[in-house]
Write a protein that holds these residues in place. Sequence first.
Motif, mmCIF file in Angstrom:
data_model
loop_
_atom_site.group_PDB
_atom_site.id
_atom_site.type_symbol
_atom_site.label_atom_id
_atom_site.label_comp_id
_atom_site.label_asym_id
_atom_site.label_seq_id
_atom_site.Cartn_x
_atom_site.Cartn_y
_atom_site.Cartn_z
ATOM 1 N N ALA A 186 0.968 -1.180 0.074
ATOM 2 C CA ALA A 186 -0.072 0.019 0.012
ATOM 3 C C ALA A 186 0.806 1.390 -0.009
ATOM 4 C CB ALA A 186 -0.871 0.118 1.182
ATOM 5 N N ILE A 187 1.716 1.048 0.974
ATOM 6 C CA ILE A 187 2.710 2.419 0.765
ATOM 7 C C ILE A 187 3.450 2.622 -0.287
ATOM 8 C CG2 ILE A 187 4.746 3.458 2.238
ATOM 9 C CD1 ILE A 187 3.592 2.422 4.679
ATOM 10 N N ASN A 245 9.151 12.967 -2.147
ATOM 11 C CA ASN A 245 8.027 12.000 -2.387
ATOM 12 C C ASN A 245 8.942 10.565 -2.785
ATOM 13 O OD1 ASN A 245 6.119 13.677 -2.059
ATOM 14 N ND2 ASN A 245 5.691 13.913 -3.859
ATOM 15 N N ALA A 247 2.455 12.575 0.870
ATOM 16 C CA ALA A 247 2.093 12.681 -0.701
ATOM 17 C C ALA A 247 1.224 13.733 -0.899
ATOM 18 C CB ALA A 247 1.293 11.373 -1.048
ATOM 19 N N LEU A 248 0.172 14.272 0.050
ATOM 20 C CA LEU A 248 -0.778 15.040 -0.382
ATOM 21 C C LEU A 248 -0.228 16.526 -0.072
ATOM 22 C CD1 LEU A 248 -3.886 13.305 0.557
ATOM 23 C CD2 LEU A 248 -2.871 13.786 -1.621
ATOM 24 N N ILE A 258 1.281 4.294 -2.832
ATOM 25 C CA ILE A 258 0.969 5.563 -2.374
ATOM 26 C C ILE A 258 2.251 6.405 -2.931
ATOM 27 C CG2 ILE A 258 0.958 7.307 -0.619
ATOM 28 C CD1 ILE A 258 -0.808 5.138 0.996
ATOM 29 N N GLY A 259 3.254 5.898 -2.701
ATOM 30 C CA GLY A 259 4.660 6.485 -3.128
ATOM 31 C C GLY A 259 4.894 6.779 -4.520
ATOM 32 N N ALA A 309 2.378 8.345 5.185
ATOM 33 C CA ALA A 309 2.654 8.071 3.497
ATOM 34 C C ALA A 309 1.527 9.191 3.019
ATOM 35 C CB ALA A 309 2.529 6.763 3.120
ATOM 36 N N LEU A 310 0.438 9.144 3.312
ATOM 37 C CA LEU A 310 -0.587 9.871 2.722
ATOM 38 C C LEU A 310 -0.295 11.462 2.875
ATOM 39 C CD1 LEU A 310 -4.235 7.899 3.345
ATOM 40 C CD2 LEU A 310 -3.078 8.494 1.250
ATOM 41 N N SER A 356 2.620 9.355 -5.777
ATOM 42 C CA SER A 356 2.825 10.547 -5.392
ATOM 43 C C SER A 356 4.108 10.992 -6.270
ATOM 44 C CB SER A 356 2.895 10.989 -4.033
ATOM 45 O OG SER A 356 4.294 9.989 -3.640
ATOM 46 N N LEU A 386 0.560 4.608 7.340
ATOM 47 C CA LEU A 386 -0.402 4.827 6.251
ATOM 48 C C LEU A 386 -0.774 6.395 6.461
ATOM 49 C CD1 LEU A 386 -2.887 1.941 5.582
ATOM 50 C CD2 LEU A 386 -1.243 2.974 3.989
#
Lengths: 79, 76
Positions: free
Chosen positions: A10-11, A33, B21-22, A14-15, B17-18, A18, B14
């Motif tokens: 999952a990470i 990122n 990223a945002l 996401i990475g 990471a989110l 991004s 998580l």
Amino acid sequence: MNTTFILGLAILLIGVFSVAFVRPKTYIARLINLEIPGWGLLLVMLAYDEALALMTFIAVTAISTFVIVRLMEWRDASC
Amino acid sequence: MILALEIAFGLIALAGALSAALLKDPYAKLIALGILVSGALPFIVDRGYLDVAIVASLIAPISTIFVLMAVRRAET
């Protein structure tokens, strides 16, 4: 193994997204990122029990971050 | 590991990471990266790799310091 593997995937996803669709399009934001999928990949490698691979990966990631920061400062002051 | 601890540390990782990223500010990105590292390190400790945990927790702030130099240089 299962929790670590799924969390790492999952990470990693996401990475990767991004880094691909970075919001302020600067070198610095893309480099920061890029550390996110590094940690996701570390968690995936942790699920396969290889200590030497983990240590080598962490060290090489830090050294390449240092080299890329030096390269960005040398190439262009307005990163 | 205990299931509640696994869920808690997984949610911390998580969230880090989110938010890394945002968020848009580079300093906020670096702080969120610290949250991601602090969520991922207990999983390394849980597998029994204490040497890998020592190396990771020594090297992660050093690379943060390098990136922080570049951010400060870029903002001036």
